[in-house]
Design a protein around this motif. Structure first.
Motif, short mmCIF file in Angstrom:
data_model
loop_
_atom_site.label_atom_id
_atom_site.label_comp_id
_atom_site.label_asym_id
_atom_site.label_seq_id
_atom_site.Cartn_x
_atom_site.Cartn_y
_atom_site.Cartn_z
N PHE A 116 11.19 -6.79 -1.79
CA PHE A 116 10.88 -7.79 -2.81
C PHE A 116 10.46 -9.10 -2.15
CE2 PHE A 116 12.50 -11.16 -5.80
CZ PHE A 116 11.41 -11.09 -6.65
N GLY A 117 11.10 -9.44 -1.03
CA GLY A 117 10.72 -10.65 -0.31
C GLY A 117 9.27 -10.63 0.13
N LEU A 118 8.78 -9.44 0.55
CA LEU A 118 7.38 -9.30 0.95
C LEU A 118 6.45 -9.55 -0.23
CD1 LEU A 118 5.12 -8.47 2.91
CD2 LEU A 118 5.56 -6.09 2.27
N PHE A 119 6.74 -8.92 -1.37
CA PHE A 119 5.92 -9.15 -2.57
C PHE A 119 5.96 -10.62 -2.97
CE2 PHE A 119 6.30 -4.56 -3.05
CZ PHE A 119 5.07 -4.21 -3.59
N ALA A 120 7.16 -11.20 -2.94
CA ALA A 120 7.31 -12.60 -3.34
C ALA A 120 6.52 -13.53 -2.42
CB ALA A 120 8.79 -12.99 -3.36
N VAL A 140 -7.23 -18.62 2.27
CA VAL A 140 -8.10 -18.77 1.10
C VAL A 140 -9.02 -17.57 0.96
CG1 VAL A 140 -9.98 -20.12 0.09
CG2 VAL A 140 -7.98 -21.28 1.06
N ARG A 141 -9.60 -17.11 2.08
CA ARG A 141 -10.48 -15.94 2.04
C ARG A 141 -9.70 -14.69 1.64
NH1 ARG A 141 -12.72 -18.24 6.77
NH2 ARG A 141 -11.44 -16.85 8.06
N ALA A 142 -8.50 -14.55 2.19
CA ALA A 142 -7.68 -13.38 1.84
C ALA A 142 -7.33 -13.39 0.36
CB ALA A 142 -6.41 -13.37 2.69
N ASP A 143 -7.00 -14.56 -0.16
CA ASP A 143 -6.67 -14.66 -1.58
C ASP A 143 -7.88 -14.37 -2.45
OD1 ASP A 143 -4.76 -15.71 -3.78
OD2 ASP A 143 -6.54 -16.95 -4.05
N ARG A 144 -9.04 -14.87 -2.02
CA ARG A 144 -10.27 -14.63 -2.79
C ARG A 144 -10.60 -13.14 -2.79
NH1 ARG A 144 -14.29 -18.50 -0.49
NH2 ARG A 144 -12.80 -19.96 -1.40
N TRP A 145 -10.40 -12.48 -1.65
CA TRP A 145 -10.66 -11.03 -1.58
C TRP A 145 -9.70 -10.28 -2.50
CZ3 TRP A 145 -7.44 -7.01 -0.19
CH2 TRP A 145 -8.05 -5.75 -0.03
N ALA A 146 -8.42 -10.66 -2.47
CA ALA A 146 -7.43 -9.96 -3.30
C ALA A 146 -7.74 -10.14 -4.79
CB ALA A 146 -6.03 -10.50 -3.00
N ARG A 147 -8.15 -11.32 -5.18
CA ARG A 147 -8.44 -11.58 -6.60
C ARG A 147 -9.73 -10.88 -7.05
NH1 ARG A 147 -5.07 -15.52 -8.58
NH2 ARG A 147 -3.99 -16.76 -6.98
N THR A 154 -4.78 -5.22 -8.85
CA THR A 154 -4.00 -6.45 -8.67
C THR A 154 -2.78 -6.46 -9.58
OG1 THR A 154 -5.38 -7.61 -10.30
CG2 THR A 154 -6.05 -7.76 -8.00
N LEU A 155 -2.95 -5.94 -10.79
CA LEU A 155 -1.81 -5.91 -11.71
C LEU A 155 -0.75 -4.92 -11.23
CD1 LEU A 155 -0.68 -7.05 -14.32
CD2 LEU A 155 -1.84 -5.22 -15.56
N LEU A 156 -1.19 -3.80 -10.66
CA LEU A 156 -0.25 -2.81 -10.13
C LEU A 156 0.60 -3.42 -9.01
CD1 LEU A 156 0.86 0.07 -9.92
CD2 LEU A 156 -1.03 0.59 -8.34
N TRP A 157 -0.03 -4.22 -8.15
CA TRP A 157 0.71 -4.88 -7.08
C TRP A 157 1.81 -5.77 -7.66
CZ3 TRP A 157 1.31 -5.31 -1.84
CH2 TRP A 157 1.93 -6.47 -1.37
N ALA A 162 7.51 -6.84 -9.40
CA ALA A 162 8.49 -7.07 -10.46
C ALA A 162 9.53 -5.95 -10.48
CB ALA A 162 7.78 -7.16 -11.81
N PHE A 163 9.10 -4.72 -10.21
CA PHE A 163 10.05 -3.60 -10.17
C PHE A 163 11.11 -3.82 -9.10
CE2 PHE A 163 11.22 0.28 -7.88
CZ PHE A 163 11.93 0.95 -8.88
N PHE A 164 10.67 -4.18 -7.89
CA PHE A 164 11.64 -4.41 -6.82
C PHE A 164 12.48 -5.65 -7.09
CE2 PHE A 164 8.79 -1.59 -4.41
CZ PHE A 164 9.73 -0.75 -3.86
N GLY A 165 11.90 -6.63 -7.78
CA GLY A 165 12.68 -7.80 -8.14
C GLY A 165 13.80 -7.45 -9.11
#
Length: 325
Positions: A116-120, A140-147, A154-157, A162-165
């Motif tokens: 959960f810490g990794l996801f967070a 910024v580039r990594a975030d832009r690629w992910a979005r 992205t929603l599955l991630w 949230a599941f692990f949380g």
């Protein structure tokens, strides 16, 4: 020896060791619930897809990671020998082979917290980039690629995070049912209770922080969070009632004596019933309604903390003092 590790068996007798849980564990339970709930709420608001909720989404993801860090620090301090914390995740004789024991609540919980810490962390960075607080070109580039990935991915991630949380939030209750104390061992609804408490306290925390940022009670996001908080509180009341009913006489340490006063007045009356009354009281005065909402949120947070204090401390008293860390 760590308080959580005392769920291990005694090497000579083969019997589970009695827990010695104090404030470090109480804080871990409370803050872990807030971390899980904040992440979950941010994910649900993302799934709804209303752009008006983006501030709340960023806030939820921003809160989750620091809270997880604090939870990790609390567990490390609780070990007694903090430098050995990595032994809970890595086999000391076969570095870097993971230490995974599916039959051990401690091992499963440690990995749940780490995952959960990794996801967070990833969601925290994304929220800071979106809010303009992080401007590192690589991030910024990594975030832009992910979005730019398809929305289902992205929603599955975020749903997995949230599941692990919520696994972390509910696991703390399940962990207690693996102890030898009769109250905890027979309180099979503790996991569900801690999950609902994590949700209600996290809704309250987000409501408080958003109103401090100037969001009005008439704001669509505030109204949505307040409505969800009311339902979480109602379900929490139902689970508390069912748990006490199922425990029968075993619930006496929690519902009677000094701890009983804290439970009935602090948890039930102040932390659950009073917020419902404040939420559902009709008023045409927007300012008054907002003041009541803020007060209700504060009551929920106080009640959520007192719930964990009573659940952890009452069954151990007087064997474990109230000031035991």
């Amino acid at each position: 020896m760590t308080a959580l590790a005392q769920l291990a068996v005694n090497a000579q007798s083969g019997m589970p060791l009695p827990p010695r849980w104090g404030w470090l564990v109480i804080l871990y339970f409370f803050l872990g619930g807030l971390a899980a709930g904040s992440y979950f709420i941010a994910t649900m608001l993302t799934a709804i897809g209303d752009r008006r909720d983006r501030d709340a989404v960023r806030l939820g993801y921003t809160l989750a990671f620091p809270l997880v860090l604090v939870c990790g620090l609390l567990l490390i301090i609780d070990l007694g020998k903090p430098l050995r914390f990595w032994h809970m995740l890595i086999q000391s004789n076969h570095v870097p082979v993971p230490m995974i024991k599916l039959w051990s609540p401690i091992s499963v919980g440690s990995w749940g917290l780490a995952i959960f810490g990794l996801f967070a962390l990833v969601s925290f960075i994304g929220a800071q980039v979106e809010g303009g607080r992080i401007q590192n070109p690589t991030l910024v580039r990594a975030d832009r690629w992910a979005r730019s990935r398809p929305r289902p991915i992205t929603l599955l991630w975020e749903v997995l995070g949230a599941f692990f949380g919520f696994f972390l939030a509910g696991y703390t209750g399940v962990l207690m049912t693996n102890s030898t104390l009769p109250v905890w061992h027979n309180a099979r609804l503790l996991g569900a209770l801690f999950l609902l408490s994590a949700a209600s306290t996290s809704y309250a925390l987000l409501l408080l922080m958003l109103t401090r940022r100037g969001r009005s009670w008439t704001d669509a996001t505030i109204a949505r969070l307040a409505r969800a908080d009311r339902w979480a509180i109602v379900m929490e009341l139902v689970v508390i009632g069912a748990m006490i009913l199922f425990l029968g006489s075993l619930a006496r340490p929690i519902i009677s004596g000094g701890f009983g006063i804290v439970f009935w007045l602090g948890v039930v009356a102040l932390g659950l019933i009073a917020p419902l009354v404040l939420h559902w009281r009709e008023s045409t005065d927007t300012a008054a309604a907002q003041r009541r909402a803020v007060l209700a949120a504060r009551f929920v947070l106080i009640g959520g903390f007192l719930l964990r204090f009573v659940i952890v401390s009452a069954p151990q008293w007087p064997r474990i003092s109230l000031w035991h860390l």
